[in-house]
Design a protein around this motif. Structure first.
Motif, PDB file in Angstrom:
ATOM      1  N   MET A  86       0.833  -1.205   0.000  1.00 29.74           N
ATOM      2  CA  MET A  86       0.000   0.000   0.000  1.00 29.74           C
ATOM      3  C   MET A  86       0.870   1.259   0.000  1.00 29.74           C
ATOM      4  SD  MET A  86      -3.144  -1.004   2.568  1.00 29.74           S
ATOM      5  CE  MET A  86      -4.007   0.562   2.221  1.00 29.74           C
ATOM      6  N   ALA A  87       1.925   1.232   0.798  1.00 28.90           N
ATOM      7  CA  ALA A  87       2.840   2.372   0.843  1.00 28.90           C
ATOM      8  C   ALA A  87       3.499   2.595  -0.515  1.00 28.90           C
ATOM      9  CB  ALA A  87       3.916   2.144   1.907  1.00 28.90           C
ATOM     10  N   SER A  88       3.922   1.511  -1.145  1.00 26.98           N
ATOM     11  CA  SER A  88       4.613   1.612  -2.426  1.00 26.98           C
ATOM     12  C   SER A  88       3.684   2.147  -3.510  1.00 26.98           C
ATOM     13  CB  SER A  88       5.156   0.237  -2.828  1.00 26.98           C
ATOM     14  OG  SER A  88       6.052  -0.248  -1.847  1.00 26.98           O
ATOM     15  N   HIS A  89       2.462   1.655  -3.538  1.00 21.11           N
ATOM     16  CA  HIS A  89       1.509   2.152  -4.533  1.00 21.11           C
ATOM     17  C   HIS A  89       1.218   3.631  -4.307  1.00 21.11           C
ATOM     18  CE1 HIS A  89      -2.531   3.266  -5.908  1.00 21.11           C
ATOM     19  NE2 HIS A  89      -2.221   2.540  -6.971  1.00 21.11           N
ATOM     20  N   ALA A  90       0.964   3.990  -3.054  1.00 19.89           N
ATOM     21  CA  ALA A  90       0.624   5.383  -2.741  1.00 19.89           C
ATOM     22  C   ALA A  90       1.757   6.314  -3.148  1.00 19.89           C
ATOM     23  CB  ALA A  90       0.318   5.531  -1.253  1.00 19.89           C
ATOM     24  N   LEU A 116      14.085  -4.378   6.822  1.00 14.80           N
ATOM     25  CA  LEU A 116      13.961  -4.216   5.374  1.00 14.80           C
ATOM     26  C   LEU A 116      13.059  -3.057   4.923  1.00 14.80           C
ATOM     27  CD1 LEU A 116      13.863  -7.986   4.356  1.00 14.80           C
ATOM     28  CD2 LEU A 116      15.809  -6.412   4.374  1.00 14.80           C
ATOM     29  N   PRO A 117      11.941  -2.766   5.591  1.00 15.30           N
ATOM     30  CA  PRO A 117      11.129  -1.628   5.127  1.00 15.30           C
ATOM     31  C   PRO A 117      11.728  -0.257   5.442  1.00 15.30           C
ATOM     32  CG  PRO A 117       9.779  -3.233   6.333  1.00 15.30           C
ATOM     33  CD  PRO A 117      11.215  -3.549   6.605  1.00 15.30           C
ATOM     34  N   ILE A 118      12.701  -0.210   6.341  1.00 17.66           N
ATOM     35  CA  ILE A 118      13.240   1.081   6.776  1.00 17.66           C
ATOM     36  C   ILE A 118      13.889   1.879   5.644  1.00 17.66           C
ATOM     37  CG2 ILE A 118      14.841   2.216   8.346  1.00 17.66           C
ATOM     38  CD1 ILE A 118      12.318   0.999   9.641  1.00 17.66           C
ATOM     39  N   PRO A 119      14.711   1.265   4.775  1.00 20.05           N
ATOM     40  CA  PRO A 119      15.275   2.055   3.667  1.00 20.05           C
ATOM     41  C   PRO A 119      14.198   2.675   2.777  1.00 20.05           C
ATOM     42  CG  PRO A 119      16.483   0.001   3.921  1.00 20.05           C
ATOM     43  CD  PRO A 119      15.287  -0.101   4.824  1.00 20.05           C
ATOM     44  N   TYR A 120      13.072   1.996   2.630  1.00 20.45           N
ATOM     45  CA  TYR A 120      11.968   2.557   1.845  1.00 20.45           C
ATOM     46  C   TYR A 120      11.413   3.802   2.540  1.00 20.45           C
ATOM     47  CZ  TYR A 120      11.871  -1.815  -0.845  1.00 20.45           C
ATOM     48  OH  TYR A 120      12.195  -2.891  -1.648  1.00 20.45           O
ATOM     49  N   ALA A 121      11.264   3.707   3.858  1.00 22.88           N
ATOM     50  CA  ALA A 121      10.758   4.853   4.618  1.00 22.88           C
ATOM     51  C   ALA A 121      11.718   6.034   4.520  1.00 22.88           C
ATOM     52  CB  ALA A 121      10.550   4.467   6.087  1.00 22.88           C
ATOM     53  N   VAL A 122      13.004   5.752   4.603  1.00 20.49           N
ATOM     54  CA  VAL A 122      14.013   6.809   4.493  1.00 20.49           C
ATOM     55  C   VAL A 122      13.957   7.442   3.107  1.00 20.49           C
ATOM     56  CG1 VAL A 122      16.491   7.295   4.462  1.00 20.49           C
ATOM     57  CG2 VAL A 122      15.529   5.777   6.219  1.00 20.49           C
ATOM     58  N   ALA A 148      12.026  10.547  -9.083  1.00 22.33           N
ATOM     59  CA  ALA A 148      13.382  10.126  -8.713  1.00 22.33           C
ATOM     60  C   ALA A 148      13.320   9.094  -7.596  1.00 22.33           C
ATOM     61  CB  ALA A 148      14.201  11.333  -8.278  1.00 22.33           C
ATOM     62  N   GLY A 149      12.408   9.300  -6.642  1.00 19.78           N
ATOM     63  CA  GLY A 149      12.235   8.343  -5.558  1.00 19.78           C
ATOM     64  C   GLY A 149      11.632   7.044  -6.054  1.00 19.78           C
ATOM     65  N   TRP A 150      10.758   7.135  -7.043  1.00 21.52           N
ATOM     66  CA  TRP A 150      10.140   5.924  -7.588  1.00 21.52           C
ATOM     67  C   TRP A 150      11.162   5.082  -8.343  1.00 21.52           C
ATOM     68  CZ3 TRP A 150       6.345   2.909  -6.645  1.00 21.52           C
ATOM     69  CH2 TRP A 150       5.915   1.969  -7.583  1.00 21.52           C
ATOM     70  N   ARG A 151      12.019   5.747  -9.098  1.00 17.27           N
ATOM     71  CA  ARG A 151      13.066   5.001  -9.802  1.00 17.27           C
ATOM     72  C   ARG A 151      14.039   4.364  -8.811  1.00 17.27           C
ATOM     73  NH1 ARG A 151      13.981   5.489 -15.191  1.00 17.27           N
ATOM     74  NH2 ARG A 151      12.441   6.710 -16.343  1.00 17.27           N
ATOM     75  N   ARG A 152      14.315   5.038  -7.734  1.00 18.09           N
ATOM     76  CA  ARG A 152      15.147   4.455  -6.687  1.00 18.09           C
ATOM     77  C   ARG A 152      14.443   3.250  -6.071  1.00 18.09           C
ATOM     78  NH1 ARG A 152      15.701   8.381  -2.084  1.00 18.09           N
ATOM     79  NH2 ARG A 152      16.816   9.599  -3.648  1.00 18.09           N
ATOM     80  N   PHE A 153      13.130   3.359  -5.909  1.00 21.06           N
ATOM     81  CA  PHE A 153      12.333   2.261  -5.365  1.00 21.06           C
ATOM     82  C   PHE A 153      12.487   1.001  -6.220  1.00 21.06           C
ATOM     83  CE2 PHE A 153       8.349  -0.071  -6.032  1.00 21.06           C
ATOM     84  CZ  PHE A 153       8.072  -0.536  -4.751  1.00 21.06           C
TER      85      PHE A 153
END
Length: 290
Positions: free
Chosen positions: A180-184, A239-245, A263-268
Motif C-alpha cells: 500500500m505504501a509503495s503504490h501510494a 527491510l522496510p526502513i530504507p523505503y521509509a528513508v 526520482a524516488g520511484w526510480r530508486r524504489f
C-alpha cells in the motif's frame, strides 16, 4: 510481440514470481514439483502481462499525457497503431493466462481455487472499465498491494499452510502495508497527470504531501509488524526502513512539483532488487535454522 512483451514490464516480473516461489518452497520444506514450476512461471510472465497489459490498454488516454511512460515504467504505443496493438495485448493476456489457470484450478482444492480467483479478479478489477478499483482512493492502494501479496497468499493456501502461524501472518500483514505504501508513493508523481486525465487515486484525493507522509508511516508500520516474527525472522523488520528513508526525502513535495517524486520511484525499483537479495539470504538462514 515487442509491444506485448513491453506491456508485461519484464523488469518487474520477479516481484510477483518471487513471493509465490518463496512461499511454496518454505511451506513445503523445499519441495520442487510440477505445480511449483508451473505456478512460478505463471506468476513470472503471464500474470504480469494480464496485470500491466490491461492497465496499459485502459489507461492509454492518461498515459499519453504522462512523460514517464514508454520505458520500464510502462509501454506506450503510437496513437495510429493503438487499437491494433491493444487488441493484440488483450488477446495475448487470454492466451497466455488460461492454460496456467486451468492447470492450477485442477490441482488446487476449493480454498486455493477461491484464493486464485480473488487474486485474478483484483488484477482485472484494478484497471478494467466499470470496476476501475485504481480510481477508488485507498482501495486502489489495497488492491495494488494484493497484486504482489496475492501470489504469496495463494501459494500458502495451495499447500495448506497455517496462515495464523507466527511466521506467516506478520509477513502477510507487513507485505500488504509495504504494498500500500509503495503504490501510494508511486501515485504521487502522477498527481497532475492523473488530474488532467480525469483519473482519481489516493494521491489525487489526499494530495502529494499527505500521501508521501502516509506512505512513509506505512513503511514504518510494516517494520513494526515484522518484529512479531520469531527470530531470526525478526531481522526482516529492518527491510522496510530504507523505503521509509527514501520516501521521507520527498516530504516537501507538493502537487505543483509532484513529478519530483519520480526520482524516488526510480530508486524504489532498484531498491527492490537489493531487498530481494537480502530477503533471499534471510530465507536461507531461516530454512537452515528451522
Amino acid at each position: 510481440m515487442r509491444e506485448v512483451l513491453a506491456a508485461s514490464r519484464p523488469f518487474s516480473w520477479i516481484n510477483t514470481a518471487y513471493p509465490f516461489a518463496a512461499g511454496y518452497l518454505l511451506a513445503t520444506g523445499g519441495r520442487i514439483d510440477a505445480t511449483f514450476v508451473i505456478g512460478t512461471l505463471f506468476f513470472l510472465g503471464p500474470y504480469n502481462l494480464l496485470m500491466y497489459g490491461i492497465n496499459d490498454v485502459f489507461d492509454y488516454a492518461s498515459d499519453l499525457r504522462n512523460p514517464r511512460k514508454g520505458g520500464i515504467e510502462g509501454g506506450l504505443v503510437e496513437p495510429a497503431r493503438a487499437r491494433e496493438v491493444h487488441r493484440r495485448i488483450l488477446w495475448a493476456c487470454v492466451v497466455a493466462t488460461v492454460p496456467f489457470v486451468v492447470y492450477l484450478l485442477v490441482v488446487g482444492d476449493l480454498a486455493a481455487n477461491l484464493t486464485l480467483a480473488l487474486v485474478l479478479f483484483l488484477v482485472v478489477a484494478y484497471s478494467a472499465p466499470v470496476l476501475r478499483f485504481k480510481e477508488r482512493p485507498v482501495l486502489d492502494s489495497l488492491t495494488s498491494a494484493m497484486h504482489f501479496v496475492g501470489p504469496l497468499l495463494y501459494a500458502l493456501v495451495l499447500v495448506d499452510a497455517d496462515l495464523g502461524a507466527s511466521t506467516v501472518w506478520p509477513v502477510l500483514v507487513a507485505f500488504i502495508l509495504w504494498g500500500m505504501a509503495s503504490h501510494a508513493f508511486g501515485a504521487v508523481q502522477d498527481v497532475r497527470a492523473d488530474r488532467e486525465g480525469g483519473i482519481a487515486s489516493v494521491a489525487t484525493a489526499l494530495g502529494a504531501h499527505p500521501t508521501v507522509v502516509a506512505a512513509t508511516m506505512l513503511y514504518v508500520l510494516a517494520a513494526a509488524v515484522l518484529l512479531a516474527v520469531p527470530w531470526p525472522g525478526t531481522l526482516a523488520a529492518v527491510l522496510p526502513i530504507p523505503y521509509a528513508v527514501s520516501t521521507a526525502q520527498f516530504w516537501s513535495v507538493r502537487d505543483e512539483d509532484c513529478e519530483r517524486a519520480n526520482a524516488g520511484w526510480r530508486r524504489f525499483l532498484w531498491l527492490n532488487l537489493v531487498t530481494g537479495f537480502l530477503v533471499t539470504m534471510l530465507l536461507i538462514v531461516i530454512a537452515r535454522t528451522g
